[in-house]
Design a protein around this motif. Structure first.
Motif, PDB file in Angstrom:
ATOM      1  N   GLY A 687       5.884 -15.799  -0.476  1.00  8.56           N
ATOM      2  CA  GLY A 687       4.874 -15.616  -1.151  1.00  8.56           C
ATOM      3  C   GLY A 687       3.443 -15.876  -0.198  1.00  8.56           C
ATOM      4  N   PHE A 688       2.216 -16.052  -1.047  1.00  8.48           N
ATOM      5  CA  PHE A 688       1.199 -16.123  -0.222  1.00  8.48           C
ATOM      6  C   PHE A 688       1.083 -17.531   0.587  1.00  8.48           C
ATOM      7  N   VAL A 689       1.781 -18.462   0.116  1.00  8.61           N
ATOM      8  CA  VAL A 689       1.615 -19.682   1.054  1.00  8.61           C
ATOM      9  C   VAL A 689       2.641 -19.607   2.339  1.00  8.61           C
ATOM     10  N   GLU A 732      -0.510  -5.985  -2.215  1.00  9.90           N
ATOM     11  CA  GLU A 732      -0.421  -7.257  -3.209  1.00  9.90           C
ATOM     12  C   GLU A 732       0.943  -7.608  -3.354  1.00  9.90           C
ATOM     13  N   ARG A 733       1.800  -6.719  -3.733  1.00  8.90           N
ATOM     14  CA  ARG A 733       3.028  -7.448  -3.883  1.00  8.90           C
ATOM     15  C   ARG A 733       4.031  -6.607  -2.716  1.00  8.90           C
ATOM     16  N   HIS A 753      -4.664  -5.426  -0.554  1.00 12.06           N
ATOM     17  CA  HIS A 753      -4.606  -6.914  -0.714  1.00 12.06           C
ATOM     18  C   HIS A 753      -4.187  -7.413   0.711  1.00 12.06           C
ATOM     19  N   TYR A 754      -5.280  -8.307   1.117  1.00 17.99           N
ATOM     20  CA  TYR A 754      -4.900  -8.448   2.760  1.00 17.99           C
ATOM     21  C   TYR A 754      -3.883  -9.785   2.965  1.00 17.99           C
ATOM     22  N   ALA A 755      -3.932 -10.551   1.998  1.00 17.83           N
ATOM     23  CA  ALA A 755      -3.197 -11.840   2.017  1.00 17.83           C
ATOM     24  C   ALA A 755      -2.053 -11.855   2.901  1.00 17.83           C
ATOM     25  N   LEU A 756      -1.097 -10.886   2.325  1.00 13.22           N
ATOM     26  CA  LEU A 756       0.145 -10.877   3.209  1.00 13.22           C
ATOM     27  C   LEU A 756      -0.010 -10.387   4.682  1.00 13.22           C
ATOM     28  N   GLY A 757      -0.953  -9.686   4.788  1.00 11.94           N
ATOM     29  CA  GLY A 757      -1.488  -9.438   6.445  1.00 11.94           C
ATOM     30  C   GLY A 757      -1.599 -10.534   7.248  1.00 11.94           C
ATOM     31  N   ALA A 758      -1.626 -11.494   6.837  1.00 14.44           N
ATOM     32  CA  ALA A 758      -1.678 -13.011   7.532  1.00 14.44           C
ATOM     33  C   ALA A 758      -0.938 -12.951   8.719  1.00 14.44           C
TER      34      ALA A 758
END
Length: 943
Positions: A687-689, A732-733, A753-758
């Motif tokens: 997930g995000f982490v 996002e998901r 949602h950019y988080a998973l684009g890290a």
């Protein structure tokens, strides 16, 4: 040799206006000389006809402390630089750089906040005006303006700038921003007028989820400004907002971030003589006196970038939906609004509804939740009318147009893209077009969510500055754009919103009491360190140090003598793909493992920050505590054999990449991480982490091929699955849209949602091989890791020293590596064959033997292990094709539920999914594949 000076802090991109009396400065030098290093530099400042000089010895050329007496408010100076290289050659003086002090002097802010005297509705948009005389020749006129809300000002009928939604969103009771605008050219001798358009936006929006949504800051917007007119004769006067101003309602009849905007062109504020309300002589006889309202917090000068209209997209396709509506597809999920050109009868109402996706052919509005995202324009009937909403924005790719008079010409509708105007600094390209689209989606996700502050999403009834999202994405963002000023401003707000050290979930905090959450609150310690790593930004670390320390101290107190953060509320590995749609925190990795790993990381970050700032006692104190946390973590969560108590990918990635586990355990941890990745069929399990670090953890422990398979996976869940579904931003998901085109049933579903684009940071640093090896890229690390199946990859980044580049390409059996190292820097180079050395500036090229693994030549059949099958993509796809043709449901179950282990054979696993006939067909297909490989191997051997 040419040198270009720049302001490295305080000045928004493209601006000469600085926010402090002592801005940091720097310069970039361009030269064809190889291995060029600066020996010294001369900085020359011209102020009030007087010349000041400062000499810099050595290589320092970025983030130089202001070496001159402080600037005075509104002072305008000129700065230029001349450099001398270690080769003894001295360059020409640079072109001068204008610097203007945009801050107010102590006690100068005296403007009253004004607005409508008796609003007719909630968060009523307002129009304000005042007239004044210009009594002589104007040397300079400067407008300082702010709002609790959003505004635009005009003088003589002309807007003072091209900014949008200013002054943006900050914690209004604690921090407010003022614009500093040179309006000299807009004044004329005699009578002048200033007019202001004002709406509530963030200030009057209702925040919270479901029935808890409430306004937080204000019921109505308010505006404050002061215009300083400086005359040629040395005199000056202020024009201030006060009760002498006039107020009215007007054509913007309703406006909200979530609801959208209503504009009635029949109510245009133009008098019988054709004068607009911001022109002198306008008939304002029916206007009301403006009301002085609650004073605003004394504003400070802007350090973050302006928000502007930065792109325009035309209609890609006109769609007639099954229900008969007209929907326009702009081909790209974006953030902004529509501009229309339309003619029709007076009173005609044009309705524009926005959404990111279509669902079964209709506008997919369910993910918007309570956000109507609808704009309405009522025509005046006066010929061709052009309109664009002013004080709202939407996240959308599709727009439904209702009420258009006559036939709709798609050329009459344009999507206007808005976001913070940051300088683009990073690019990536690979030979795989699907991976390139993934990277483009990352860029567009950043653009859509970097609008004054880093938001989680731009479309639904949220759009908040979630701390966890930017904590994981900051490294990627700092490569793609110059985000230093943008994040510097947001970090100031973060520090203001902390309560007893605890960082709230969102900044600004509109969700109530601050509550500690790992990976979210840790933005306080990690984002400043990213700015130091990428920009050599010591000043932000110094300013944020108390905030960093306060967060770490709060966590240390929570952990207590066990030195473990456990048993409390956590988001954990948010949106693990196995989490149920309505339980996003239900991850495979125990939340206590996530929390204690971040406890270690934040305490260790404070120790590093203290050392950087010369606070040696604090550095030692926090280093000791970090080691205590590390030992507690190892004792509680890691077995001596290198297994995590949560046997999940995120747990292993945390132990490896946060350096909690010692190097001696990395091989075992990495092997299990790789095994778990293969067991899942090379589908993402984080997930995000875990997502931002799993690829690095695999690469670091020698499992680059596993990381490659994870990258190129197109089945759900994976980075590329959304791309195959037509995504143009990061979701996002992992499955925001299901394979059948249905939107994920979870209430929390966003398509931007950019988080998973890290993962972008890994693509830049590892695949292309371009990374900083010293803060701010003073030394680069060129270490590309070529991926099997790719022909090339490259990245380019505009560093504080100039453009840097790293890339590789295959040519037969050779691998060519190229690099560009900016002047005044060096680079550590590690080639794929293991050779390492250091080089100086200039263009470089090396060639080595391609070590790509050969294509599989092994035979595969029903007696092969499941591990062998999943590691053989060609064989796996052949099996899936046969199963899909026979029974799509069985094929889906086979792909998604099989554990691809060494301990089971393919035939045994197929027993649950396929009958004898299908099994035989698979066996024959695999036999043909194996036979073809044998023939190819024979031909290759003969050759």
């Amino acid at each position: 040799m040419t040198t270009v000076p720049h302001i490295t802090t305080d000045a928004p991109h493209g601006s000469d206006v600085v926010a402090s009396p002592a801005p940091e400065i720097g310069w970039r030098t361009a030269t064809d000389a190889a291995d060029w290093l600066q020996a010294s530099a001369e900085v020359e400042l011209t102020r009030a006809g007087e010349i000041w000089t400062h000499r810099v010895e050595g290589r320092a050329s970025t983030r130089i402390a202001w070496p001159f007496p402080p600037l005075a408010p509104r002072e305008e100076v000129s700065l230029r630089v001349r450099v001398t290289g270690q080769d003894g050659a001295t360059g020409e003086w640079s072109a001068p750089r204008r610097v203007v002090a945009g801050f107010l002097g102590d006690g100068e802010w005296r403007a009253a906040a004004i607005g409508l005297p008796s609003p007719v509705g909630t968060a009523q948009p307002a129009y304000l005006r005042s007239e004044f005389d210009v009594t002589g020749a104007v040397a300079r006129a400067t407008l300082y303006a702010t709002a609790v809300g959003v505004y635009q000002a005009a003088l003589g009928g002309v807007d003072v700038d091209d900014q949008v939604m200013k002054p943006g969103w900050t914690p209004y009771p604690r921090r407010l921003i003022h614009e500093t605008t040179d309006v000299t050219a807009l004044l004329a001798p005699g009578r002048n007028a200033i007019g202001v358009r004002l709406a509530g936006a963030w200030a009057t929006e209702s925040y919270g989820f479901r029935d808890n949504a409430r306004p937080l800051y204000a019921a109505q917007p308010r505006f404050a400004a002061q215009l300083l007119i400086e005359y040629d004769d040395g005199t000056s006067e202020w024009v201030l907002t006060d009760a002498s101003w006039q107020a009215s309602t007007g054509p913007i009849t309703a406006s909200g971030l979530y609801a959208g905007e209503d504009h009635d062109a029949r109510l245009a504020l133009v008098d019988a003589d054709g004068r607009g309300f911001s022109e002198a002589g306008y008939d304002a006889s029916d206007w009301m006196p403006a009301a002085e309202q609650e004073p605003v917090h004394t504003p400070e000068a802007r350090v973050s970038p302006f928000v502007r209209r930065l792109d325009e997209l035309t209609v890609r396709e006109v769609i007639e939906t099954p229900s008969g509506h007209t929907v326009l597809d702009f081909g790209q999920n974006l953030v902004g609004r529509l501009r229309v050109r339309v003619a029709g009868p007076a009173g005609t109402v044009l309705t524009l509804r926005h959404a990111e996706v279509l669902e079964h052919g209709e506008l997919g509005t369910r993910p918007l939740r309570a956000a109507a995202a609808t704009d309405r324009y009522t025509l005046s009937g006066d010929g061709v009318e052009e309109w664009e909403p002013e004080f709202t924005f939407h996240g959308f790719r599709y727009a439904q147009i209702d009420g258009w008079p006559g036939e709709l010409d798609p050329a009459a509708v344009t999507a206007v893209v808005i976001h913070s105007d940051m300088e683009r600094t990073g690019w990536f390209e690979a030979s795989d077009p699907v991976v390139n689209q993934l990277h483009e989606n990352i860029v567009w996700g950043l653009r859509g969510n970097f609008l004054y502050l880093p938001t989680d999403c731009p479309q639904r009834d949220e759009r908040l500055g979630w701390t966890g999202d930017i904590q994981v994405f900051a490294p990627t963002a700092s490569f793609l754009y110059d985000v230093r000023g943008f994040l510097d401003s947001w970090l100031r707000d973060l520090a203001l919103e902390q309560v007893d050290g605890v960082v709230p979930f969102v900044v600004p905090n509109v969700l109530g009491a601050a509550r500690p959450a790992a990976a979210w609150g840790d933005a306080a310690t990690i984002v400043p360190w990213v700015l130091h790593e990428r920009y050599a930004d010591v000043s932000t670390v110094a300013r944020q140090y108390d905030s960093m320390k306060a967060w770490a101290d709060a966590l240390i107190d929570l952990a207590g003598p066990r030195r473990l953060w456990e048993g409390m509320f956590q988001f954990g590995d948010w949106l693990d793909p196995d989490a149920p749609p309505e339980q996003a925190a239900k991850a495979k990795t125990d939340a206590d493992i996530v929390a204690s790993a971040y406890l270690f990381r934040s305490v260790e970050a404070v120790a590093r920050a203290a050392a950087l700032l010369g606070r040696d006692a604090a550095a030692e104190e926090y280093a000791v505590i970090a080691e205590e946390v590390r030992q507690a973590f190892l004792a509680e969560y890691v077995t001596p054999a290198g297994r995590m108590m949560s046997d999940a990918q995120t747990a292993y990635a945390l132990a490896i990449m946060f350096d909690v586990a010692p190097e001696s355990q990395h091989d075992a941890l990495g092997a299990r991480l790789a095994e778990l990745t293969r067991l899942s069929g090379y589908r993402i399990g984080t997930g995000f982490v875990g997502t931002p670090i799993i690829q690095d953890a695999l690469t670091r422990t020698g499992h680059l091929e596993t990381a490659r398979r994870l990258l190129v996976q197109t089945e759900n869940p994976s980075w590329l699955y959304p791309v195959t579904m037509g995504a143009t931003t990061i979701w996002e998901r992992w499955d925001s849209m299901l394979p059948d085109g249905t939107i994920n049933p979870g209430e929390m579903t966003s398509f931007n949602h950019y988080a998973l684009g890290a993962i972008g940071d890994w693509l830049h640093r590892v695949v292309a091989g371009l990374a900083p090896d010293a803060p701010g890229y003073a030394r680069l690390r060129i270490e590309p890791r070529p991926l099997a199946g790719f022909d090339s990859a490259s990245a380019e980044h505009l560093t504080p020293y100039g453009p840097a580049r790293s890339g590789w390409s295959r040519a037969g059996e050779a691998l060519r590596v190229t690099a560009t190292v900016p002047p005044n820097t060096t680079a550590v180079v590690v080639l794929p064959d293991g050779r390492s050395f250091e080089v100086g500036s200039g263009s470089h090229e090396w060639e080595t033997v391609d070590a790509a693994p050969p294509a599989s030549t092994s035979a595969i059949g029903l007696d092969s292990t499941l591990a062998a099958v999943i590691d053989d993509l060609e064989a796996y796809q052949a099996i899936a094709t046969v199963l899909e043709a026979a029974d799509p449901d069985a094929a889906h179950a086979f792909r998604t539920t099989t554990r691809w282990s060494d301990g089971r054979e393919l035939g045994e696993a197929l027993f649950m999914f396929a009958g004898p006939d299908v099994q035989q067909a698979i066996a024959e297909r695999l036999a043909d594949l194996s036979s073809g490989r044998e023939s190819d191997a024979t031909v290759a051997a003969d050759a």
